[in-house]
Design an enzyme around this catalytic site. Structure first.
Site, mmCIF file in Angstrom:
data_model
loop_
_atom_site.group_PDB
_atom_site.id
_atom_site.type_symbol
_atom_site.label_atom_id
_atom_site.label_comp_id
_atom_site.label_asym_id
_atom_site.label_seq_id
_atom_site.Cartn_x
_atom_site.Cartn_y
_atom_site.Cartn_z
ATOM 1 C CE LYS A 64 -3.871 2.179 2.406
ATOM 2 N NZ LYS A 64 -4.844 2.048 3.515
ATOM 3 C CG ASP A 74 -14.598 1.555 -1.697
ATOM 4 O OD1 ASP A 74 -15.654 2.150 -1.435
ATOM 5 O OD2 ASP A 74 -13.473 2.044 -1.467
ATOM 6 C CG ASN A 75 -12.945 1.175 2.430
ATOM 7 O OD1 ASN A 75 -12.136 0.918 1.542
ATOM 8 N ND2 ASN A 75 -13.145 2.408 2.854
#
Length: 488
Positions: free
Chosen positions: A113, A252-253
């Site tokens: 990330k 989306d999380n």
């Protein structure tokens, strides 16, 4: 334990059609250095923790070199952000390197990330900063130690490369581990494009890899939806019971495996406030602490909608219909155990009244529950350490008499109950001011000792650790000025 060169990488996700991702290599950063790592996470992929000091591994975790077998890609997904559908999101700053299967047969995807731009960066730089990376590293590992399903964090690698946010900061990358990073939004993107076959292929992939027991069922897609809803309900119960607020519960999380995913503007409750909003960007309070279970239910309906092309609306609705009961049951069971009480009878109204009393008196949630472990149920006992938390002493006294009576009705021995409750009520959590102190030392002085200290402390959140007593105290006044937003 393996050397770096002995790790065998594969990438099962990369064997799906390229509609699901874009192949992209990380963007190198200059002069990377190791900030910290988790030996416990290294063991998940059978990596010898001693290998973390090797320059070759630091270069790999910085995205500067790929190992044999790595097949780097950024995943495509969409999602509902703050209730509004966004048609294309995807890994805008995360790159999946591949998957390592450990000796136990468990597969762990390895993701960087902050690895640079991808086709889904939407004009962003694809970078993460040291500040947010420290928060994600510490909370990922702290949540695991609390027993809450989560992605894991292997390491932080830093670089003096400048990154521009509100101010100029330095770059960092977090190496994240998870069995899968597939999200609710991974299905939504194809539903809104009216592409049914990719929905089916992804569902088949998820079932084959992570829910193989469902493949032989009469309606495997309905069973998949039912299981994801159940895991999500269980996760919400765990969040609420420990006082964790995610901050950005967009679809989306949300993990298809029921993991806590994407640590941005998270926070743990200090003074108990049901309406606590940890995200400074959430001006409407959509993701307030007390809204999380309902938001998760709404998100599950969006996943169900995305799977409707594979099953009927009625079947999809039935598959998620038990969510409220599943959450309620899981939450009450956890809270009752934290109080040393059975989940039935008069326990529920007692629990709800206790939370209301905590809110009225602005009592620190974690400290209250930890001191509750030492509650003396003897008639007339003062329980001063607990009583001192409440400005309204008469209200506490009335509550304490009621709680003591409930304990005596169970014929519960204080000493036995104390040990059981201490295993469920943590003494140490990652309060914002603790993370902020570690960030300041790291950013201002390149001193990473506080990160290491917090990681060690939070890996044993239920232990007394008397030498660390100050870390269990209420936050100082300056902590009230800490603001955490989506850029965090």
């Amino acid at each position: 334990m393996l050397k770096l060169e002995s790790l065998v990488f594969d990438n099962g996700f990369a064997r799906l059609p390229e509609a699901y991702y874009s192949r992209v290599c990380p963007t190198p950063v200059p002069d990377p250095y190791l900030v910290c790592y988790s030996p416990q996470a290294a063991v998940l992929i059978d990596l010898d923790p001693a290998e973390m000091a090797r320059p070759e591994l630091v270069e790999t975790l910085a995205g500067n070199r790929l190992l044999p077998g790595m097949d780097a890609l950024a995943a495509l997904y969409a999602g509902h952000q703050f209730g509004h559908y966004v048609p294309q999101l995807g890994d805008g700053r995360a790159i999946l390197l591949g998957e390592v299967k450990n000796a136990a047969g468990e597969g762990w995807e390895v993701q960087l990330k902050g690895a640079g731009r991808t086709p889904y960066s939407r004009g962003g730089d694809g970078r993460a900063v040291l500040r947010s990376s420290i928060r994600e590293f510490l909370c990922s590992e702290a949540m695991h130690a609390l027993g809450i399903p989560t992605t894991r964090a292997l390491a932080i690698v830093g670089s003096d490369h400048p990154v521009y946010r509100e101010d100029v900061e330095t770059a960092a990358l977090v190496t994240r581990l998870a069995p899968s990073f597939v999200r609710f939004g991974s299905f939504e993107v194809f539903y809104y494009r009216n592409q049914i076959e990719p929905i089916r292929q992804l569902a088949d992939y998820v079932i084959a890899r992570y829910y193989p027991e469902l493949a032989a069922r009469a309606e495997p897609y309905a069973e998949l939806l039912r299981e994801v809803a159940r895991r999500t309900a269980e996760l919400m119960a765990q969040w609420q019971a420990v006082g964790f607020s995610h901050g950005v519960m967009n679809t989306d999380n949300m993990s298809i495996l029921g993991l806590t995913l994407d640590y941005g503007p998270f926070g743990f409750l200090d003074a108990f406030d049901p309406g606590f909003v940890c995200n400074h960007s959430d001006s409407g309070g959509r993701y307030a602490f007390d809204q999380q279970p309902d938001v998760a239910a709404w998100n599950v309906t969006k996943l169900a909608q995305a799977l409707v092309p594979l099953l009927s609306v009625e079947t999809a609705s039935a598959a998620i219909g038990d969510y409220p009961q599943q959450f309620g049951r899981a939450y009450i069971e956890r809270m009752a155990a934290k109080f040393g009480l059975p989940p039935g009878g008069e326990t529920v109204p007692l629990l709800m009244d206790t939370l209301q009393l905590l809110a009225q008196n602005r009592v620190d949630y974690t400290i209250f529950l930890r001191r509750l472990c030492d509650f003396d149920s003897t008639p007339g006992a003062l329980n001063a350490p607990l009583r001192d938390l409440f400005p309204d002493r008469p209200a506490f006294d009335a509550w304490a008499a009621r709680y003591a009576a409930a304990l005596r009705q169970q014929d519960s021995a204080d000493a036995t109950r104390r040990e059981a409750m201490r295993a469920l009520n943590p003494k140490y959590i990652l309060r914002n001011h603790l993370a902020e102190a570690a960030i300041r030392r790291a950013a201002d002085h390149r001193d990473y000792s506080e990160i290491h200290r917090l990681h060690a402390l939070l890996s044993r959140p239920y232990d007394e650790q008397p030498e660390c007593e100050a870390y269990a105290a209420e936050p100082p006044d300056w902590a009230k000025r800490i603001e955490v937003s989506c850029s965090s």
